[in-house]
Design a protein around this motif. Structure first.
Motif, PDB file in Angstrom:
ATOM      1  N   VAL A   1       0.934  -1.212  -0.005  1.00 43.27           N
ATOM      2  CA  VAL A   1       0.040   0.101  -0.017  1.00 43.27           C
ATOM      3  C   VAL A   1       0.849   1.165  -0.054  1.00 43.27           C
ATOM      4  CG1 VAL A   1      -1.594   1.461   1.497  1.00 43.27           C
ATOM      5  CG2 VAL A   1      -2.072  -0.860   0.817  1.00 43.27           C
TER       6      VAL A   1
ATOM      7  N   PHE B   1       0.600   7.020  -0.697  1.00 41.20           N
ATOM      8  CA  PHE B   1       1.302   8.134  -1.114  1.00 41.20           C
ATOM      9  C   PHE B   1       0.688   9.396  -0.256  1.00 41.20           C
ATOM     10  CE2 PHE B   1       2.386  12.008  -3.802  1.00 41.20           C
ATOM     11  CZ  PHE B   1       3.756  11.665  -3.947  1.00 41.20           C
ATOM     12  N   ARG B   2      -0.624   9.306  -0.010  1.00 40.98           N
ATOM     13  CA  ARG B   2      -1.114  10.548   0.644  1.00 40.98           C
ATOM     14  C   ARG B   2      -0.686  10.349   1.985  1.00 40.98           C
ATOM     15  NH1 ARG B   2      -5.848   9.048  -2.161  1.00 40.98           N
ATOM     16  NH2 ARG B   2      -6.431  10.879  -3.607  1.00 40.98           N
TER      17      ARG B   2
ATOM     18  N   ARG C   1       2.646   1.292  -3.483  1.00 39.01           N
ATOM     19  CA  ARG C   1       2.292   1.372  -4.852  1.00 39.01           C
ATOM     20  C   ARG C   1       0.865   1.931  -4.895  1.00 39.01           C
ATOM     21  NH1 ARG C   1       4.154  -2.223  -8.789  1.00 39.01           N
ATOM     22  NH2 ARG C   1       2.686  -1.049 -10.015  1.00 39.01           N
ATOM     23  N   THR C   2       0.411   2.538  -3.708  1.00 34.04           N
ATOM     24  CA  THR C   2      -1.069   3.111  -3.879  1.00 34.04           C
ATOM     25  C   THR C   2      -0.971   4.396  -3.515  1.00 34.04           C
ATOM     26  OG1 THR C   2      -1.798   2.725  -1.585  1.00 34.04           O
ATOM     27  CG2 THR C   2      -1.983   0.832  -3.071  1.00 34.04           C
ATOM     28  N   THR C   3      -2.160   5.071  -4.155  1.00 33.43           N
ATOM     29  CA  THR C   3      -2.284   6.655  -3.910  1.00 33.43           C
ATOM     30  C   THR C   3      -2.533   6.625  -2.290  1.00 33.43           C
ATOM     31  OG1 THR C   3      -4.699   6.266  -4.499  1.00 33.43           O
ATOM     32  CG2 THR C   3      -3.225   7.036  -6.361  1.00 33.43           C
TER      33      THR C   3
END
Lengths: 502, 350
Positions: free
Chosen positions: B204, B212-213, B207-209
């Motif tokens: 997570v 990143f948030r 690789r995921t937005t």
């Protein structure tokens, strides 16, 4: 005249980088010597050597003829060398007097003798002609005054040589002129001044001699009498730099950005933008000129949805933008080069690759639904590093490792590479070297020519005058005049900025 | 390049562990025992046999999860010290669901009971998250206070309201067979689930937005706001997810190891999670080796006492030294990048 400071053949290498190579500089009493160079030319390393914070590999440093041992951190200070840092070292909640005496307070018994301290500050301020209010709190004072306090703090310690590190980076044009005058006064009273800068106009205005650094070497020593700004710029970057921006005629079309009766508060809940109206048409650059602190920052933040609007609206192509929603404003085609790139523009511990999509990371093609598209991120970064000439060993390098100019290019690349209708550029070249300034200016013009409405806010009047097609003068939270570029003469704009009528 | 970076990243934790063991050896020697023999006993009991490994992995399971809970907080710029409370709340809730709910088949009852653990752990995390997001109260303060509140609360619940009938100890009735986590080839199956979860969390963030948030908020709140990431929402999510994972760890402990809720078990699991997360450099996969090491030491401490005549508290002492060695540089860096830096720059009002 015997030299106060003599730096002879100083060399300092860091792993993989020669920061200083055989550099010699001297400063005599009553003389202003400018140390000119781009970011990363080796100016700071040289100064750190004087103060013992860096140990040179070879060469010697003498102050008033006495050799300073490498790494001797107290030596220079004990011999009367004072330093004014770029970032002020003041306590915001203390008064001017308290800040100046801090560390060496006049005492009566175990108490601080405030009366004597206050008298000392007034005497000091009169002696050097540096006007300050001894009882004002530092946090209430404009930046230029805060710097004056820094200078007084340094002068209080019987300084013979004053080193100023990029002192004008945070000043308005008026404050800059005042500072230059202060430097001249100091020199007249016999103090030697070493003035570190990358601004050519200031060097021309005050320096007796100029030492130009490039890539860690002395590229040339000259004086303002023997050269001009073009000549200095050429020495500094090693090639011809176009100081006057070359741009074609603007072909403005429909009004793209409309600001209607906008009012905004500053952080202290005082009205900073007062019912402001402004239009920027597609294909033109409107420059907002103004003394810093007249609401420019609040204006920019309110347009971009980062600061609450009290009243009024901001339209993009006729469509109202939402208040306090930076992401939505951005997705309506408003690019924003923020004033403080370290705070807002970049995550310095992220790679260049991630910084180049910081506000688009969740959009196609950088994310497919929930999952980030690594291939698209790399492709985007590789392309932009090339296109925007970002000097970096790799796209995986962290943004914090880049020089100021290259950091700014990362922000500019991200903001101008998207499909953009409005560009809000706040202080786009602050703290950026000459080569990068030229590049960033050309990019803004390219954005204009591609049909964007560009709003340029800058404390550098020269930047406004050379880039803008129309100049909007801001004072007291309002636009007090809008001039066509051909009518915007330096003196006139300066008078309008100061709140005087034309 | 990658290899160099790798070795630099993991140098601190490895050195921290070695230094802690070296100091531990001196202390064992001062006690009049043989440090080599003690360590040999410790490691052969922890890793030298299948039954030892099974025990180690069983002990490591809640530690992986509590380490993950702390890690998620660190990534989002939060220091979640409340993992202990979140874990205990989850342990209680899962045990309650495990004995109170009747008549369900195992494939429904077990997941439901675990979800109880997740939900209650998440709820506790969310309280601290909401106080931070909406009232600006520092999560270190609120999570420490919540730890005390929850320990007292479950003590009361297990000792009075939901106490096993006829029992004088504070403990709930035994869970039903339909809520018991089975072993796979005599290995605790919860461990493999925990590994999968650690990998999932790593993915997570990688690789995921969403990852990143959270990470952007953790590294630069102002830039996150500029980029359109809600800092408040990220704080809520990080605390709720962290609390949920901690609660799951408590649930697995109740349903797979203890078989009921008893407040005297579970102690320290959440605090070991802090050591493990810091040892793992706030990397979700990095918690696995730390959890196995600490789980093994915890599991074999009693045997070491028997073999070498060393007080089992020496394990606590070594772990405290590990924490000390590993935090000194780590916390300094962490504090500098988030708290102190932000304070200095905001003090200027620009």
């Amino acid at each position: 005249m015997s030299a106060l400071l003599e730096i002879t053949n100083v060399t300092k290498t860091f792993p993989g980088v020669v920061a200083n190579e055989n550099i010699s500089v001297s400063v005599a009493a009553g003389e202003i010597v400018a140390l000119l160079g781009e970011n990363g030319a080796g100016k700071s390393t040289l100064v750190k050597s004087v103060f013992g914070m860096v140990r040179p590999d070879s060469g010697e440093i003498r102050i008033k003829g006495e050799l300073i041992a490498p790494g001797d951190t107290g030596g220079a200070i004990a011999r009367g060398v004072g330093m004014v840092h770029q970032h002020f070292q003041l306590v915001p909640v203390m008064t001017v007097t308290e800040n100046i005496i801090l560390g060496d307070e006049p005492k009566r018994g175990i108490f601080i003798n405030m009366k004597a301290a206050r008298a000392e500050v007034i005497a000091l301020s009169e002696k050097y002609g540096l006007e300050v209010d001894p009882d004002a709190f530092v946090e209430d004072l404009p930046v230029g005054t805060q710097q004056r306090i820094e200078i007084l703090k340094a002068l209080r310690k019987d300084v013979d040589l004053l080193i100023l590190d990029e002192p004008t980076a945070v000043l308005t044009p008026q404050e800059t002129d005042e500072l230059l005058q202060v430097m001249k006064n100091l020199a007249t009273s016999g103090v030697g001044v070493l003035f570190i800068t990358h601004k050519l106009r200031e060097v021309m205005a005050v320096a007796d001699r100029v030492v130009v650094l490039r890539n860690g070497r002395v590229a040339g020593s000259t004086s303002p009498r023997e050269t001009d700004e073009e000549g200095l710029a050429q020495l500094m970057v090693g090639r011809n730099v176009v100081l006057q921006v070359e741009k074609g005629e603007a072909k403005p079309e429909a009004s793209t950005l409309e600001i209607k009766a906008l009012s905004v508060n500053d952080d202290r809940k005082h009205l900073a933008v007062d019912g402001l109206n402004l239009e920027v048409r597609a294909g033109e650059i409107v420059g907002v000129a103004g003394v810093e602190g007249n609401g420019q920052r609040e204006l920019v933040e309110a347009i971009c949805g980062m600061r609450p609007r009290l009243s009024g609206e901001v339209l993009v192509s006729g469509e109202a933008t939402p208040d306090m929603h930076p992401h939505k404003v951005h997705s309506m085609g408003v690019s924003h080069i923020p004033e403080d790139r370290e705070k807002h523009g970049l995550v310095s511990s992220y790679s260049i690759e991630d910084n180049l999509v910081l506000n688009q990371f969740d959009r196609d093609p950088f994310a497919k639904g929930w999952i980030r598209n690594v291939a698209a991120l790399e492709e985007n970064a590789t392309r932009l590093v090339e296109e925007f000439d970002i000097r970096t060993p790799s796209i995986k390098t962290t943004a914090g490792a880049l020089s100021g100019g290259n950091k700014q290019k990362v922000v500019v690349a991200r903001e101008l590479s998207q499909d953009t209708r409005v560009v809000i550029a706040a202080q786009p070249t602050r703290g950026v070297d000459v080569g990068s300034i030229e590049f960033i200016h050309n990019q803004l013009i390219a954005a204009r020519d591609a049909g964007a409405a560009v709003l340029l806010v800058s404390a550098e009047l020269d930047e406004i005058l050379s880039l803008a097609d129309r100049v909007a003068v801001m004072s007291g939270g309002k636009i007090v005049a809008i001039l066509d570029a051909k009518d915007a003469e330096r003196g006139l704009v300066g008078r309008l900025m100061a709140g005087l009528s034309a | 390049m990658a290899g160099k970076k790798f070795s630099r990243t993991w140098l601190t934790p490895v050195v921290a562990v070695l230094v802690a063991f070296a100091i531990g050896a001196i202390l064992i020697y001062i006690q009049g025992a043989d440090p080599l023999k003690a360590y040999q006993s410790l490691f052969s009991h922890a890793f030298g046999s299948w039954s030892g490994i099974a025990k180690t992995l069983g002990k490591a399971t809640p530690l992986v999860l509590s380490g993950l809970a702390v890690t998620i907080g660190l990534r989002a710029g939060l220091f979640n010290i409340g993992v202990q409370g979140q874990l205990v709340m989850g342990a209680f809730a899962a045990a309650w669901a495990g004995y109170f709910i009747h008549g369900l088949p195992i494939y429904i009852h077990l997941p439901v009971a675990l979800l109880f653990g997740v939900a209650f752990g998440a709820g506790i995390g969310l309280i601290a998250g909401a106080l931070k997001a909406y009232r600006g109260i520092h999560e270190v303060i609120t999570t420490i206070m919540l730890n005390s509140i929850i320990l007292a609360l479950v003590d009361y619940l297990a000792g009075h309201v939901f106490q096993e009938p006829g029992q004088i100890l504070a403990r709930t009735p035994h869970i039903l067979p339909s809520a018991t986590i089975p072993n796979i080839f005599s290995m605790p199956s919860g461990f493999f689930f925990a590994i999968l979860l650690a990998y999932g969390v790593w993915w997570v963030f990688q690789r995921t937005t969403s990852g990143f948030r959270l990470e952007t908020v953790g590294r630069n709140k102002s830039a996150a706001w500029y980029a359109g990431i809600s800092v408040k929402r990220s704080v809520l999510i990080a605390m709720a997810v962290g609390g949920g994972i901690a609660g799951l760890g408590g649930g697995i402990e109740s349903l797979g190891v203890i078989g009921r809720f008893e407040p005297t078990f579970n102690t320290g699991l959440g605090f070991d999670g802090i050591t493990i997360a810091l040892l793992g450099r706030a990397n979700p996969l990095g918690v696995i080796p730390g959890a196995i090491l600490i789980g093994g030491m915890r599991g074999a401490a009693a045997s070491m006492q028997f073999d070498a005549g060393v007080a089992p508290e020496i394990v606590d002492l070594i772990l405290a030294l590990v924490l000390f060695c590993v935090t000194a540089p780590f916390l300094a860096k962490w504090l500098k990048s988030t708290e102190v830096g932000a304070k200095i720059s905001s003090g200027w009002g620009n």
